[in-house]
Design an enzyme around this catalytic site. Structure first.
Site, mmCIF file in Angstrom:
data_model
loop_
_atom_site.group_PDB
_atom_site.id
_atom_site.type_symbol
_atom_site.label_atom_id
_atom_site.label_comp_id
_atom_site.label_asym_id
_atom_site.label_seq_id
_atom_site.Cartn_x
_atom_site.Cartn_y
_atom_site.Cartn_z
ATOM 1 N N ASP A 248 9.974 4.309 -2.953
ATOM 2 C CA ASP A 248 11.294 3.666 -3.124
ATOM 3 C C ASP A 248 12.429 4.669 -3.311
ATOM 4 O OD1 ASP A 248 9.996 1.191 -2.998
ATOM 5 O OD2 ASP A 248 9.789 1.045 -5.166
ATOM 6 N N HIS B 105 13.491 -3.111 -0.380
ATOM 7 C CA HIS B 105 13.121 -3.200 -1.793
ATOM 8 C C HIS B 105 14.137 -4.109 -2.490
ATOM 9 C CE1 HIS B 105 11.337 -1.876 -5.568
ATOM 10 N NE2 HIS B 105 12.565 -1.751 -6.046
ATOM 11 N N ALA C 232 19.410 -12.679 0.646
ATOM 12 C CA ALA C 232 20.184 -11.522 1.110
ATOM 13 C C ALA C 232 19.308 -10.580 1.941
ATOM 14 C CB ALA C 232 20.782 -10.786 -0.087
ATOM 15 N N GLU C 233 18.059 -10.430 1.562
ATOM 16 C CA GLU C 233 17.137 -9.572 2.334
ATOM 17 C C GLU C 233 17.056 -10.033 3.788
ATOM 18 O OE1 GLU C 233 13.291 -8.635 0.587
ATOM 19 O OE2 GLU C 233 14.022 -9.255 -1.371
ATOM 20 N N ARG D 250 0.848 -1.197 0.000
ATOM 21 C CA ARG D 250 0.000 0.000 0.000
ATOM 22 C C ARG D 250 0.880 1.242 0.000
ATOM 23 N NH1 ARG D 250 -4.461 -1.155 -1.929
ATOM 24 N NH2 ARG D 250 -5.302 0.806 -1.148
ATOM 25 N N ILE D 251 0.475 2.221 -0.786
ATOM 26 C CA ILE D 251 1.164 3.517 -0.763
ATOM 27 C C ILE D 251 0.506 4.358 0.318
ATOM 28 C CG2 ILE D 251 1.568 5.638 -2.073
ATOM 29 C CD1 ILE D 251 1.720 3.837 -4.578
ATOM 30 N N ASN E 158 11.803 0.564 4.756
ATOM 31 C CA ASN E 158 11.265 -0.355 3.751
ATOM 32 C C ASN E 158 12.414 -1.171 3.192
ATOM 33 O OD1 ASN E 158 9.396 -1.490 1.849
ATOM 34 N ND2 ASN E 158 10.272 -0.157 0.274
HETATM 35 C C1 GRF Z 1 10.471 -8.854 -0.679
HETATM 36 O O1 GRF Z 1 11.182 -9.192 -1.840
HETATM 37 C C2 GRF Z 1 10.574 -7.384 -0.391
HETATM 38 O O2 GRF Z 1 11.820 -6.848 -0.715
HETATM 39 C C3 GRF Z 1 9.516 -6.813 -1.293
HETATM 40 O O3 GRF Z 1 8.462 -7.733 -1.220
HETATM 41 C C4 GRF Z 1 8.974 -9.015 -0.884
HETATM 42 C C5 GRF Z 1 8.280 -9.439 0.369
HETATM 43 O O4 GRF Z 1 8.556 -10.769 0.702
HETATM 44 N N1 GRF Z 1 9.182 -5.476 -0.899
HETATM 45 P P1 GRF Z 1 8.132 -11.330 2.121
HETATM 46 O O5 GRF Z 1 6.636 -11.072 2.277
HETATM 47 O O6 GRF Z 1 8.931 -10.619 3.178
HETATM 48 O O7 GRF Z 1 8.431 -12.804 2.082
#
Ligand code: GRF
Length: 217
Positions: free
Chosen positions: A148, A112, A176-177, A94-95, A110
């Site tokens: 973003d 991304h 990596a996230e 959502r924005i 956030n």
């Molecule tokens: C991730 O790739 C995040 O960077 C992007 O949406 C995805 C969310 O994945 N904004 P999750 O719901 O955390 O598994």
């Protein structure tokens, strides 16, 4: 006395980053705790995951509100009710209104799945493959009214392989996230990273792995 920063994680889907933050917060020395999970979708898989992890999770269904502002007000009420200090968007689709984003400036992050400022918006993994870049990754940034585009806290780089599809690249970036987001939240929650005049200031003794991550090639 509990000195840990109270986090809310906003989700719309799977919730794997939410789970990564919750796992990190189990460590005794982690400076934050996940005090609330908010999903705008009642069917988000991440909701069940949050409850399995013992987290307090609520639904604020955007379809129940006549305007963006009304939805934001309901989210804000949940945040205030849980005494939230830092908000982490994690796949939250959502924005927010500019007013909400401004009010929470410096208190919202956030993640991304691209190396911003490249490939903003939807399907960044597909955008990366179509652009032919050899490296992509993920970025944790402060949330500002512009999508973003907020000041960058931390980034991780991953290779783009010749045979990658958006799905295979997304999986590599996602791994990596899950390393990067807990590190970035550690920096912000501990006060080592702060938003100062539109830029992120890093101060004090910081572990580089918290804001810069690259796997072995
Ligand atoms: C991730 O790739 C995040 O960077 C992007 O949406 C995805 C969310 O994945 N904004 P999750 O719901 O955390 O598994």
């Amino acid at each position: 006395m509990n000195m840990r920063t109270r986090l809310a994680v906003l989700i719309s889907g799977r919730g794997s980053n939410m789970a990564a933050l919750a796992h990190a917060a189990r460590a005794g020395d982690y400076p934050a705790e996940v005090a609330l999970v908010v999903s705008n979708r009642p069917d988000a898989a991440g909701l069940a995951r949050a409850r399995e992890l013992g987290l307090h999770a609520v639904v604020v269904d955007h379809r129940g509100y006549a305007s963006r502002e009304a939805f934001d007000a309901a989210v804000e009420a949940a945040l205030l009710n849980a005494r939230i200090e830092l908000v982490c968007h994690a796949g939250f689709m959502r924005i927010q209104s500019a007013e909400f984003a401004s009010r929470w400036l410096g208190r919202q992050l956030n993640i991304h799945p691209s190396l911003l400022p490249s490939f903003k918006g939807l399907q960044p993994q597909r955008q990366a493959i179509e652009a032919g870049v050899r490296i992509s990754g993920c970025t944790v940034h402060f949330v500002t009214p512009e999508l973003d585009a907020g000041p960058i806290v931390a980034q991780a780089a991953v290779p783009v392989d010749a045979g990658d599809t958006p799905q295979t690249l997304a999986a590599r970036i996602l791994a990596a996230e899950h390393r990067l987001y807990p590190g970035a939240v550690r920096l912000v929650a501990s006060g080592h990273a702060r938003l100062v005049e539109g830029r992120v200031a890093l101060a004090g003794v910081v572990n580089r792995a918290d804001f810069l991550y690259a796997p072995e090639l």
